[in-house]
Design a protein around this motif. Sequence first.
Motif, mmCIF file in Angstrom:
data_model
loop_
_atom_site.group_PDB
_atom_site.id
_atom_site.type_symbol
_atom_site.label_atom_id
_atom_site.label_comp_id
_atom_site.label_asym_id
_atom_site.label_seq_id
_atom_site.Cartn_x
_atom_site.Cartn_y
_atom_site.Cartn_z
ATOM 1 N N ALA A 88 7.304 11.672 6.459
ATOM 2 C CA ALA A 88 7.120 12.612 7.562
ATOM 3 C C ALA A 88 7.695 13.980 7.195
ATOM 4 O O ALA A 88 7.097 15.022 7.501
ATOM 5 C CB ALA A 88 7.762 12.078 8.835
ATOM 6 N N LYS A 89 8.860 13.969 6.525
ATOM 7 C CA LYS A 89 9.451 15.235 6.065
ATOM 8 C C LYS A 89 8.563 15.906 5.030
ATOM 9 O O LYS A 89 8.424 17.130 5.008
ATOM 10 C CB LYS A 89 10.843 14.977 5.474
ATOM 11 N N GLU A 90 7.961 15.117 4.145
ATOM 12 C CA GLU A 90 7.060 15.683 3.147
ATOM 13 C C GLU A 90 5.887 16.388 3.831
ATOM 14 O O GLU A 90 5.506 17.506 3.452
ATOM 15 C CB GLU A 90 6.541 14.594 2.211
ATOM 16 N N TYR A 91 5.308 15.724 4.821
ATOM 17 C CA TYR A 91 4.197 16.310 5.580
ATOM 18 C C TYR A 91 4.637 17.626 6.212
ATOM 19 O O TYR A 91 3.928 18.644 6.117
ATOM 20 C CB TYR A 91 3.751 15.317 6.650
ATOM 21 N N ALA A 92 5.794 17.631 6.850
ATOM 22 C CA ALA A 92 6.298 18.842 7.509
ATOM 23 C C ALA A 92 6.583 19.943 6.493
ATOM 24 O O ALA A 92 6.219 21.110 6.708
ATOM 25 C CB ALA A 92 7.558 18.516 8.302
ATOM 26 N N ASP A 93 7.208 19.594 5.369
ATOM 27 C CA ASP A 93 7.578 20.599 4.365
ATOM 28 C C ASP A 93 6.347 21.257 3.752
ATOM 29 O O ASP A 93 6.322 22.476 3.536
ATOM 30 C CB ASP A 93 8.442 19.969 3.273
ATOM 31 N N TYR A 94 5.316 20.470 3.443
ATOM 32 C CA TYR A 94 4.094 21.039 2.888
ATOM 33 C C TYR A 94 3.454 22.011 3.871
ATOM 34 O O TYR A 94 2.955 23.077 3.489
ATOM 35 C CB TYR A 94 3.094 19.932 2.533
ATOM 36 N N ASN A 95 3.450 21.655 5.147
ATOM 37 C CA ASN A 95 2.846 22.537 6.148
ATOM 38 C C ASN A 95 3.693 23.780 6.385
ATOM 39 O O ASN A 95 3.145 24.873 6.603
ATOM 40 C CB ASN A 95 2.613 21.773 7.448
ATOM 41 N N LYS A 96 5.013 23.646 6.329
ATOM 42 C CA LYS A 96 5.882 24.826 6.428
ATOM 43 C C LYS A 96 5.606 25.792 5.285
ATOM 44 O O LYS A 96 5.508 27.012 5.491
ATOM 45 C CB LYS A 96 7.357 24.410 6.422
ATOM 46 N N ARG A 97 5.495 25.243 4.075
ATOM 47 C CA ARG A 97 5.215 26.088 2.906
ATOM 48 C C ARG A 97 3.843 26.743 3.022
ATOM 49 O O ARG A 97 3.650 27.887 2.596
ATOM 50 C CB ARG A 97 5.310 25.271 1.613
ATOM 51 N N ALA A 98 2.877 26.035 3.608
ATOM 52 C CA ALA A 98 1.537 26.600 3.777
ATOM 53 C C ALA A 98 1.574 27.811 4.709
ATOM 54 O O ALA A 98 0.938 28.844 4.441
ATOM 55 C CB ALA A 98 0.588 25.537 4.323
ATOM 56 N N ILE A 99 2.311 27.714 5.803
ATOM 57 C CA ILE A 99 2.447 28.837 6.731
ATOM 58 C C ILE A 99 3.084 30.032 6.025
ATOM 59 O O ILE A 99 2.606 31.173 6.130
ATOM 60 C CB ILE A 99 3.281 28.429 7.965
ATOM 61 N N LYS A 100 4.147 29.760 5.290
ATOM 62 C CA LYS A 100 4.852 30.832 4.563
ATOM 63 C C LYS A 100 3.950 31.446 3.494
ATOM 64 O O LYS A 100 3.963 32.666 3.272
ATOM 65 C CB LYS A 100 6.110 30.245 3.911
ATOM 66 N N TRP A 340 -6.833 20.396 11.710
ATOM 67 C CA TRP A 340 -5.810 21.352 11.281
ATOM 68 C C TRP A 340 -6.143 21.865 9.889
ATOM 69 O O TRP A 340 -5.389 21.711 8.940
ATOM 70 C CB TRP A 340 -4.427 20.703 11.354
ATOM 71 N N GLY A 341 -7.311 22.532 9.814
ATOM 72 C CA GLY A 341 -7.840 22.927 8.525
ATOM 73 C C GLY A 341 -7.176 24.128 7.891
ATOM 74 O O GLY A 341 -7.305 24.330 6.679
ATOM 75 N N MET A 342 -6.438 24.934 8.652
ATOM 76 C CA MET A 342 -5.841 26.131 8.062
ATOM 77 C C MET A 342 -4.695 25.756 7.120
ATOM 78 O O MET A 342 -4.737 26.030 5.926
ATOM 79 C CB MET A 342 -5.355 27.089 9.162
ATOM 80 N N THR A 343 -3.666 25.107 7.637
ATOM 81 C CA THR A 343 -2.551 24.721 6.761
ATOM 82 C C THR A 343 -2.989 23.643 5.770
ATOM 83 O O THR A 343 -2.545 23.644 4.620
ATOM 84 C CB THR A 343 -1.345 24.221 7.575
ATOM 85 N N SER A 344 -3.887 22.733 6.197
ATOM 86 C CA SER A 344 -4.338 21.672 5.289
ATOM 87 C C SER A 344 -5.096 22.250 4.099
ATOM 88 O O SER A 344 -4.972 21.765 2.970
ATOM 89 C CB SER A 344 -5.217 20.670 6.037
ATOM 90 N N SER A 345 -5.889 23.306 4.324
ATOM 91 C CA SER A 345 -6.612 23.942 3.229
ATOM 92 C C SER A 345 -5.649 24.605 2.248
ATOM 93 O O SER A 345 -5.848 24.521 1.023
ATOM 94 C CB SER A 345 -7.586 24.992 3.776
ATOM 95 N N MET A 346 -4.627 25.265 2.770
ATOM 96 C CA MET A 346 -3.672 25.934 1.891
ATOM 97 C C MET A 346 -2.869 24.932 1.084
ATOM 98 O O MET A 346 -2.761 25.043 -0.148
ATOM 99 C CB MET A 346 -2.740 26.829 2.720
ATOM 100 N N LEU A 347 -2.291 23.937 1.751
ATOM 101 C CA LEU A 347 -1.479 22.970 1.009
ATOM 102 C C LEU A 347 -2.351 22.131 0.086
ATOM 103 O O LEU A 347 -1.943 21.783 -1.030
ATOM 104 C CB LEU A 347 -0.654 22.105 1.965
ATOM 105 N N GLY A 348 -3.571 21.815 0.532
ATOM 106 C CA GLY A 348 -4.474 21.017 -0.289
ATOM 107 C C GLY A 348 -4.912 21.747 -1.539
ATOM 108 O O GLY A 348 -5.005 21.159 -2.627
ATOM 109 N N SER A 349 -5.194 23.053 -1.409
ATOM 110 C CA SER A 349 -5.606 23.827 -2.580
ATOM 111 C C SER A 349 -4.480 23.901 -3.606
ATOM 112 O O SER A 349 -4.736 23.878 -4.818
ATOM 113 C CB SER A 349 -6.038 25.240 -2.155
#
Length: 485
Positions: A88-100, A340-349
Motif C-alpha cells: 500500500a505504501k508502494e502504491y502511495a509513494d509511486y503516485n506521490k512521485r507522479a504528482i511531483k 486514475w489515468g493521470m498519475t497512473s500514466s506518469m508512474l507507468g511510463s
Amino acid sequence: MDALWKNTTDLPSYESLKNNINVDVAIIGGGLAGILTAYKLKEKGINAAIFEAKEICSGTTGYTTAKISLAHGLIYNYLIDNFSLEKAKEYADYNKRAIKEFEDLINKENINCEFKKCSSFLYSTLYDYHLKEEYEAAIKCGIDCEFLDERKLPKRFKGAIKYTNQAKFNPLKFVKHIINGLKIYENTFIKEFNGDNKELTTDKGYKIKADKIVFACHYPFVNTPGYYFLRMHQERSYVLIAENTKKLKNVYLDVDDKSYSFRSYDKYLLFGGENHRTGENKEGDKYKLLREKLRTFDKDYKEVGQYSTQDCISIDKVPYIGLFSDSLKDVYVLTGFNKWGMTSSMLGSNIIADMISNGLDNKNSIFSPSRFDTKGIVKSAIKEGPYSIKGLSKEFLDIPNTELDKLPLGHGGVVKYNGKKVGVYKDESGKCFIVSTKCPHLGCELSWNPDEKSWDCPCHGSRFDYMGNIINDPSVENLEFIEKK
C-alpha cells in the motif's frame, strides 16, 4: 461542446503508416500513457514510435476530468487488507512521485497547461465510518491528509478526507508540448500481434517489426497469454459541462455508490458520475440523472456540453504495469488504470522506460502483472466469468419478442427479423440499420446503449456505433453489417 479539452486545444495531425518499417520500440496507443512512455524513452536516448488507431488523445485522455491525485477513492484501506502495508505504501509513494513529477516537468519546460496545485476531497453524504477507516489507512501510508467530520462540512455531508498537494490541469495542452520530437503515426490500427518475432500488422496489411513492444492501447486486444479479458472489465461514466456555477479551487469525489465528481476549469464546471459497467445501460437517461443531481447543488447552472468516457477496471483495483506476460520477452503493458489515468500514466511510463532501458524487473512490485499467479487467474475467472457466460448464453439462447416494425423511432434494440436475432437502430425518419448482435471479440451478445446510440459488450467492453464500426477495444473487427432499409 462534447469534450472540454478538445475544444480548448488544437493538437497537430500525423500521417498514417504507409509502408513496412522496423523500429526499436513500438508503442500501441496514443493516449497519455503511450505518449509519456515515448517521451521518457526519448529522454533515455531510445527511439520509440507511437501507433494510434484514430487521433492521439481521442480516447480516455481527451475525456478525462484531469485530476492529478492520489485520492483514488477508498483504496488504501483495501490495499492494506488485500496486499500488505508495504505494498500500500508502494502504491502511495509511486503516485506521490507522479504528482511531483508533473509539477517539476511543467515548471522545467514552462508548459502552459493551467496546472494548479489544490486539495482533493473524498466525501460521503451517507455515513463517515468508511472514510475514517480510509483516513487511518492513508496516514499509515505516509499520505498528507486530514479527516473532516460533519461539524466542519456543509449540511449534506457526513464526512470527508482532505488530501493536500494534489493538482489539476489541461491534459491536452500538456500533451501538445511533450509530443514535440516524438515519432507518431495516426489512423494506424494495429490488428494483429505476433509475439514470437515481435511483429505487428495494421488493418491495411503493413508490418511493423520491433525490438520491444508496449501495449498502451487502453484494453489489450491480445487474449493469450496474459488473460487480461479475465482480469478486468470496462466502465462508462458521464460528464456535464456547466457554466454559471461557483468556481471551485479544489477537486471533489463522492465515495458513495454514484461517485459524483466535481472540478472547475476556467469558467466551467465538470460534473461527472452515473457510472456503470459497459453494456449495462438499457434504461439510459444517465445525462438526465446527472442534471437532476447537479440541480441539488446549483439550480441556476447552464449546461453547455456533455460527454462520456470509458475506463478499464482491474479486478484488484491496481493497474497492470510491466511485462505483458512472463512467457513474452520484451513485450510490456500499461492498463487497468481504474479511472486514475493521470498519475497512473506518469508512474507507468517511468516503470516501463526503466524496464526497457535498464532491463529492470518489477516482478515484486504491486503493479506487476505477474502478481496474478494461477490462483489469481482462477479468482478472476470466478468474478468475471459469469458476465461472459451470461453474454454468451444470451447470444445463443435468448429469442427476442420484438419485431422490427414495432421498434419506436429513434430507438435501438435486439429484434427478430427474417427469423433471425439482429440488432437494429431505427432513426427518426424510420430508416433501419441492422447489424449482428454477436461481439467479434469473444462472441458475447451486445446490448443497446440508448444514451450514446451504440452497441456495447457487457463481457469485455467493446463498443460499436449503430452501423457496426468499432468505437472501443478490445475487438479488432467491426460488427457484421447486415442491412440498411
